[in-house]
Design a protein around this motif. Structure first.
Motif, PDB file in Angstrom:
ATOM      1  N   PRO A  13       0.816  -1.229   0.000  1.00  0.00           N
ATOM      2  CA  PRO A  13       0.000   0.000   0.000  1.00  0.00           C
ATOM      3  C   PRO A  13       0.842   1.268   0.000  1.00  0.00           C
ATOM      4  O   PRO A  13       0.439   2.281  -0.579  1.00  0.00           O
ATOM      5  CB  PRO A  13      -0.832  -0.118   1.279  1.00  0.00           C
ATOM      6  CG  PRO A  13      -0.121  -1.104   2.129  1.00  0.00           C
ATOM      7  CD  PRO A  13       0.554  -2.047   1.203  1.00  0.00           C
ATOM      8  N   LYS A  39      -1.239  -2.741  -7.227  1.00  0.00           N
ATOM      9  CA  LYS A  39      -1.062  -3.037  -5.806  1.00  0.00           C
ATOM     10  C   LYS A  39      -1.727  -4.355  -5.442  1.00  0.00           C
ATOM     11  O   LYS A  39      -1.197  -5.131  -4.639  1.00  0.00           O
ATOM     12  CB  LYS A  39      -1.669  -1.900  -4.984  1.00  0.00           C
ATOM     13  CG  LYS A  39      -1.604  -2.118  -3.473  1.00  0.00           C
ATOM     14  CD  LYS A  39      -2.346  -1.028  -2.723  1.00  0.00           C
ATOM     15  CE  LYS A  39      -3.839  -1.171  -2.886  1.00  0.00           C
ATOM     16  NZ  LYS A  39      -4.588  -0.190  -2.061  1.00  0.00           N
ATOM     17  N   ASN A  72      -3.948   0.925  -8.307  1.00  0.00           N
ATOM     18  CA  ASN A  72      -4.555   0.028  -7.320  1.00  0.00           C
ATOM     19  C   ASN A  72      -4.617  -1.408  -7.826  1.00  0.00           C
ATOM     20  O   ASN A  72      -4.496  -2.353  -7.048  1.00  0.00           O
ATOM     21  CB  ASN A  72      -5.959   0.518  -6.965  1.00  0.00           C
ATOM     22  CG  ASN A  72      -5.933   1.742  -6.070  1.00  0.00           C
ATOM     23  OD1 ASN A  72      -4.993   1.920  -5.293  1.00  0.00           O
ATOM     24  ND2 ASN A  72      -6.944   2.591  -6.175  1.00  0.00           N
ATOM     25  N   SER A  75       1.951   1.985  -3.586  1.00  0.00           N
ATOM     26  CA  SER A  75       0.861   2.518  -4.397  1.00  0.00           C
ATOM     27  C   SER A  75       0.644   4.005  -4.124  1.00  0.00           C
ATOM     28  O   SER A  75       0.507   4.813  -5.051  1.00  0.00           O
ATOM     29  CB  SER A  75      -0.421   1.726  -4.117  1.00  0.00           C
ATOM     30  OG  SER A  75      -1.520   2.289  -4.806  1.00  0.00           O
TER      31      SER A  75
END
Length: 570
Positions: free
Chosen positions: A351, A388, A385, A354
């Motif tokens: 995360p 990710k 996303n 990203s």
């Protein structure tokens, strides 16, 4: 989903001819049928499941309903699928391993290559499902959302076009989830089959050994528990990141198309973070490898502690052993804590990567005074996303692969080990039950390979010709149970120059001090030691009642029958 049938183990049929693709995967191809409402022939419902039922695990619904209404027991559960049984998968894995050993030899044989051959069809099917999942995941947020946002900003709005785009977005998201669930369903069943096959093969090799002098009990327990689970995790996670290069290439091209050269900034952030994740995963695996060796030592020490607990309490050694075990556990816990911290940090990188990629991309785009609209911004965020979503699996996959490599090396050591040839021969006199003549034995395994069966036979013939009367007249003449240790480099002789004969109908008792070699003498008659010289002959079979009580998990009847049918009259 894709696998060999239980009655067709290898690629060759009973006539020795290679089977066709349809013959090999007839059952598996039926799983590709979307819905199979009338298939109710298999004992396990998963074998009759269609594509939607298999991917969504809805074949479990009848079992769950039955468990809600009544308590589930072993008798009410459906039987195990024959395609997942240990017998089927272990036989197939044994064939592949024997072919590998025959092709390159035991030392050069690669257990990893055999594992790949065992599951490659299922892995390829999983990669196909992953690619379709990524395509659906990329098309929905990047293309359709971009078109929906442009439709809302358009002056000439068409309601039906917007409705169609929303329906298409729902269809792509539903299909993405379906293919993602299908990939996990394939991986779970593949992992179960691989774990069962390798564990069974290792267990069969361990059972074939006369004694486990070359491997500790703790190592055996770790191999059959931790190492087999490492292979399960490898089969579960390793196929998933295979589509990362395709995903990065597609996202880079699409981002460059809608955003321009500044999109390469975000792609570069992911390209930098991937090696960092792989390095941290390998570091985590290094700590876990160190922890495995410490765990082996801890389990071995605990086994010795429990075996000799009476002696330890008699000598008041509890504190000393407790401190030893606590020190080993403290070292093991420190290594596991380090591995846990690294794994946690590695999981948090996905995360973070990203967010950093999105912020840096938009910052560079604005600083270069380029135009940034809402459709473009939302499309780029959705694309990052999606990346990710796939890269988050990478740390688990690298960790599982590194641990699986260590486990495969440990398992290969057991698979290539061979039990030495039996030194026990048949006495020539039918009235003789047991015969030891000038027998010198040791527990050392390496020197046992020097003693050949032909040499034992020649010694037996020579001895029976010259000393038949002398040996058979002696009832019991043991000349030193614990023999002297030879020169440095030679094995320590546990039983030295043992001579005795037991005839039919005779009862012989052996008594002596602790450590005088009584248990070793029994082990020699069972063929568990290594014969250096002399003769050990046994007529017929031997029944052995161990000094330690040993039962398996079951009732009294099962411990007596050992799998045989119960005969009430007997």
């Amino acid at each position: 989903m894709v696998g060999e049938g239980p009655y067709l183990i290898s690629d060759l049929d009973r006539r020795g001819q290679r089977r066709s693709f349809i013959e090999r995967y007839d059952h598996s191809l039926k799983t590709m049928i979307p819905v199979r409402p009338y298939a109710r022939l298999a004992p396990n419902p998963v074998d009759d499941a269609g594509l939607f039922s298999f991917a969504t695990f809805s074949w479990l619904t009848p079992v769950m309903v039955k468990g809600y209404k009544h308590t589930l027991t072993v008798d009410t559960l459906p039987p195990l699928s024959p395609y997942d049984s240990s017998d089927t998968n272990a036989k197939r894995f044994r064939i592949l391993w024997d072919e590998e050993v025959e092709r390159v030899g035991p030392e050069e044989a690669s257990l990893g290559r055999v594992v790949w051959k065992f599951q490659r069809t299922r892995v390829l099917m999983d990669i196909v499902a992953n690619i379709l999942c990524i395509i659906m995941a990329a098309v929905g947020p990047t293309v359709l959302i971009h078109q929906i946002l442009q439709q809302t900003e358009s002056v000439s709005r068409n309601v039906w076009v917007g409705v169609g785009l929303c329906i298409a977005l729902f269809a792509t998201e539903f299909t993405k989830v379906l293919f993602w669930a299908l990939a996990w369903a394939i991986n779970y069943r593949t992992a179960i089959r691989l774990k069962v096959a390798v564990s069974t093969l290792v267990f069969e090799n361990l059972v074939s050994f006369k004694t486990l002098a070359h491997i500790s009990v703790g190592e055996v327990l770790n191999i059959l528990s931790s190492d087999s689970y490492s292979l399960f995790e490898a089969a579960l996670f390793c196929p998933l990141p295979a589509t990362i290069p395709i995903l990065m290439a597609v996202c880079a091209v699409y981002a460059f198309f809608i955003l321009g050269p500044t999109a390469l900034v975000g792609i570069s952030v992911y390209a930098i973070f991937i090696p960092i994740q792989m390095f941290m995963a390998k570091l985590n695996s290094a700590f876990r490898r160190s922890a495995i060796s410490v765990t082996d030592k801890r389990v071995q020490t605990m086994n010795e502690f429990l075996t000799c607990v009476k002696l330890i309490k008699m000598c008041a050694w509890e504190k000393s052993f407790t401190k030893t075990i606590q020190d080993i556990r403290k070292r093991e816990r420190k290594l596991l804590e380090k591995a846990g911290f690294i794994q946690s940090g590695n999981s948090a990188l996905a995360p973070i990567a990203s967010t950093i990629a999105i912020v840096l991309t938009f910052t560079c785009h604005i600083l270069l005074r380029r135009r940034l609209t809402a459709p473009v911004a939302f499309s780029v965020i959705a694309m990052f996303n999606v990346m990710k979503f796939s890269i988050a699996i990478l740390p688990f996959s690298v960790k599982a692969m590194a641990e699986a490599n260590v486990s495969l090396r440990r398992m290969k050591k057991i698979l290539i080990d061979k039990s030495p040839p039996s030194y026990i021969t048949q006495p020539e006199d039918p009235d003789t039950v047991l015969l030891l003549a000038n027998a010198t034995l040791t527990w050392d395994q390496e020197t046992s390979l020097k003693s050949d069966l032909k040499k034992v036979q020649n010694q037996k013939k020579h001895f029976l010709k010259k000393q038949r009367l002398e040996a058979y007249s002696s009832s019991s003449s043991a000349q030193g149970a614990a023999g002297p240790e030879e020169q440095s480099g030679s094995p320590k002789l546990v039983l030295h120059n043992i001579n005795f004969v037991v005839r039919k109908g005779k009862v012989l008792g052996v008594c002596g001090n602790v450590g005088s070699g009584k248990s070793s003498l029994i082990a020699a008659l069972l063929g568990q030691m290594q014969l250096q010289q002399g003769i050990v002959a046994v007529n017929g079979t031997v029944a052995y009642v161990s000094q330690q009580a040993w039962i398996f998990h079951g009732n009294v009847r099962e411990n007596i029958l050992f799998g045989e049918k119960y005969d009430h009259q007997r």
